[in-house]
Design a protein around this motif. Structure first.
Motif, PDB file in Angstrom:
ATOM      1  N   GLY A 216       0.818  -1.212   0.000  1.00 20.41           N
ATOM      2  CA  GLY A 216       0.000   0.000   0.000  1.00 20.41           C
ATOM      3  C   GLY A 216       0.852   1.263   0.000  1.00 20.41           C
ATOM      4  O   GLY A 216       0.530   2.232  -0.694  1.00 20.41           O
TER       5      GLY A 216
ATOM      6  N   ARG B  69     -19.593   5.726 -12.693  1.00 19.35           N
ATOM      7  CA  ARG B  69     -19.197   4.412 -12.208  1.00 19.35           C
ATOM      8  C   ARG B  69     -17.846   4.002 -12.784  1.00 19.35           C
ATOM      9  O   ARG B  69     -16.988   3.487 -12.088  1.00 19.35           O
ATOM     10  N   ALA B  70     -17.648   4.249 -14.086  1.00 20.09           N
ATOM     11  CA  ALA B  70     -16.397   3.857 -14.738  1.00 20.09           C
ATOM     12  C   ALA B  70     -15.210   4.618 -14.158  1.00 20.09           C
ATOM     13  O   ALA B  70     -14.099   4.097 -14.083  1.00 20.09           O
TER      14      ALA B  70
ATOM     15  N   ALA C 210     -15.114   5.681 -11.126  1.00 16.49           N
ATOM     16  CA  ALA C 210     -15.115   5.447  -9.680  1.00 16.49           C
ATOM     17  C   ALA C 210     -15.267   6.756  -8.920  1.00 16.49           C
ATOM     18  O   ALA C 210     -14.613   6.991  -7.904  1.00 16.49           O
TER      19      ALA C 210
ATOM     20  N   SER D 207      -0.252  -6.581 -15.045  1.00 17.48           N
ATOM     21  CA  SER D 207      -1.119  -7.725 -14.739  1.00 17.48           C
ATOM     22  C   SER D 207      -1.406  -7.837 -13.238  1.00 17.48           C
ATOM     23  O   SER D 207      -2.538  -8.093 -12.826  1.00 17.48           O
ATOM     24  N   PHE D 208      -0.384  -7.605 -12.416  1.00 13.71           N
ATOM     25  CA  PHE D 208      -0.596  -7.641 -10.963  1.00 13.71           C
ATOM     26  C   PHE D 208      -1.593  -6.561 -10.532  1.00 13.71           C
ATOM     27  O   PHE D 208      -2.522  -6.816  -9.766  1.00 13.71           O
ATOM     28  N   LEU D 209      -1.377  -5.349 -11.039  1.00 14.30           N
ATOM     29  CA  LEU D 209      -2.229  -4.233 -10.637  1.00 14.30           C
ATOM     30  C   LEU D 209      -3.671  -4.447 -11.085  1.00 14.30           C
ATOM     31  O   LEU D 209      -4.619  -4.166 -10.347  1.00 14.30           O
ATOM     32  N   THR D 210      -3.825  -4.961 -12.295  1.00 12.85           N
ATOM     33  CA  THR D 210      -5.172  -5.210 -12.817  1.00 12.85           C
ATOM     34  C   THR D 210      -5.881  -6.263 -11.966  1.00 12.85           C
ATOM     35  O   THR D 210      -7.058  -6.114 -11.631  1.00 12.85           O
ATOM     36  N   SER D 211      -5.155  -7.317 -11.605  1.00 10.69           N
ATOM     37  CA  SER D 211      -5.736  -8.338 -10.726  1.00 10.69           C
ATOM     38  C   SER D 211      -6.213  -7.721  -9.422  1.00 10.69           C
ATOM     39  O   SER D 211      -7.289  -8.032  -8.928  1.00 10.69           O
ATOM     40  N   ILE D 212      -5.397  -6.829  -8.871  1.00  9.15           N
ATOM     41  CA  ILE D 212      -5.745  -6.230  -7.585  1.00  9.15           C
ATOM     42  C   ILE D 212      -7.016  -5.402  -7.686  1.00  9.15           C
ATOM     43  O   ILE D 212      -7.949  -5.576  -6.908  1.00  9.15           O
ATOM     44  N   TYR D 213      -7.077  -4.514  -8.671  1.00 12.25           N
ATOM     45  CA  TYR D 213      -8.233  -3.613  -8.667  1.00 12.25           C
ATOM     46  C   TYR D 213      -9.478  -4.260  -9.226  1.00 12.25           C
ATOM     47  O   TYR D 213     -10.576  -3.759  -9.010  1.00 12.25           O
ATOM     48  N   GLN D 214      -9.322  -5.391  -9.904  1.00  7.92           N
ATOM     49  CA  GLN D 214     -10.519  -6.083 -10.401  1.00  7.92           C
ATOM     50  C   GLN D 214     -11.063  -7.101  -9.406  1.00  7.92           C
ATOM     51  O   GLN D 214     -12.149  -7.625  -9.605  1.00  7.92           O
ATOM     52  N   THR D 215     -10.306  -7.379  -8.341  1.00 12.41           N
ATOM     53  CA  THR D 215     -10.803  -8.315  -7.332  1.00 12.41           C
ATOM     54  C   THR D 215     -11.957  -7.685  -6.556  1.00 12.41           C
ATOM     55  O   THR D 215     -11.807  -6.591  -6.024  1.00 12.41           O
ATOM     56  N   PRO D 216     -13.085  -8.368  -6.492  1.00 10.86           N
ATOM     57  CA  PRO D 216     -14.214  -7.821  -5.716  1.00 10.86           C
ATOM     58  C   PRO D 216     -13.826  -7.684  -4.247  1.00 10.86           C
ATOM     59  O   PRO D 216     -13.027  -8.476  -3.731  1.00 10.86           O
ATOM     60  N   GLU D 217     -14.441  -6.712  -3.576  1.00 14.01           N
ATOM     61  CA  GLU D 217     -14.092  -6.386  -2.184  1.00 14.01           C
ATOM     62  C   GLU D 217     -14.243  -7.580  -1.252  1.00 14.01           C
ATOM     63  O   GLU D 217     -13.405  -7.827  -0.410  1.00 14.01           O
TER      64      GLU D 217
END
Lengths: 159, 159
Positions: free
Chosen positions: A27, A74-75, A77, A148-158
């Motif tokens: 973070g 929404r797009a 945020a 790819s790492f960053l995309t995985s992080i922000y696309q993971t649902p809360e």
DNA sequence: TATTGTTATACTCTATAACTATA
DNA sequence: TATAGTTATAGAGTATAACAATA
């Protein structure tokens, strides 16, 4: 590592200790890196009198012609009220337009003007340049992994 | 990839197109990911009535006891005037102290109180938990790579 | 009654200039 | 004169409640 291997002996001033807990937090590193890219990109966009969020809005509208303001919010945020002054500025500069074109007459369809499309094309080049310059410490493979790492992080649902 | 392999068929609402230029920009992904981690960490810290920057300040002071406010500002990448209300709050809550202890009587040395040290220890655990939860899409090796990439980026000098 | 876009408002974060007290 | 800390202030960004027009 307390200090990255990249750190050279040219950082002359007696710096603060850097081996606290902060340096192990994703973070914290994320915030520092994001601030750096944001500042550099903001500086480049200032020549166009635009903010990064306005660039994102142009790109999203181009990719989704006719979308509604609520969709754009929404797009991006952000909250719908924040979209209003942003779109007002884009409309004043004739880069985007609101069109009453839906069966639902409360809503607008959002579109880019020709000028907006042309400017967006130019800005995309600026954005890629800025991205590359700010990540010059990485090679192309590392850039791909990072994205790819960053995309995985922000696309993971809360939850 | 237009849609990450992680995306499941449970994201039901008809979303906007996601294959524009934005998705290839590290700056964009960085911002989205950073916002997510920041929000989750902020939510956890709210139980302590603290902001992320105050946590960082506590960690930096602990790591560099006796540092001056100007040093803290530089370490936090903020301007000196922003340090003042932040330190006031930490001092009001008896977590940190300003001590006139330098040969130069204009400056203060900053230290944590015992309570500050104890709270910081607890917060470090919270921070590690929050970090891990928000990056649950990654394994430990990937987390390590990500941290190394981000550190390289923000430690690279501007020019 | 619910929703789209809007207004008004407030709170935070950030950045700069100007002041004070020391040096 | 220069610097450390401070004050005052202004500009973004963000979030919520409430309103008008439409559904």
């Amino acid at each position: 590592m307390a200090r990255s291997a990249r750190t050279t002996d040219t950082d002359s001033p007696p710096l603060l200790a850097e081996d606290g807990a902060l340096e192990e937090l994703i973070g914290y590193a994320l915030r520092r890196a994001q601030l750096k890219l944001f500042h550099q990109f903001t500086a480049r966009l200032s020549a166009y009198n635009l903010r990064p969020a306005q660039f994102s809005a142009l790109a999203i509208i181009a990719q989704n012609p006719g979308l509604m303001q609520a969709d754009l919010a929404r797009a991006l945020a952000i909250e719908p009220p924040q979209v209003v002054p942003m779109l007002n500025k884009l409309e004043e500069r004739a880069l985007a337009v609101r069109v009453r074109c839906k069966p639902d007459k409360r809503s607008y369809g959002l579109f880019l003007s020709k000028a907006g499309e042309a400017l967006l094309k130019e800005l995309k080049g600026i954005a890629r340049e800025s991205d590359r310059e700010a990540t010059s410490a990485l090679n192309d493979e590392q850039r791909g992994q990072l994205l790819s790492f960053l995309t995985s992080i922000y696309q993971t649902p809360e939850c």
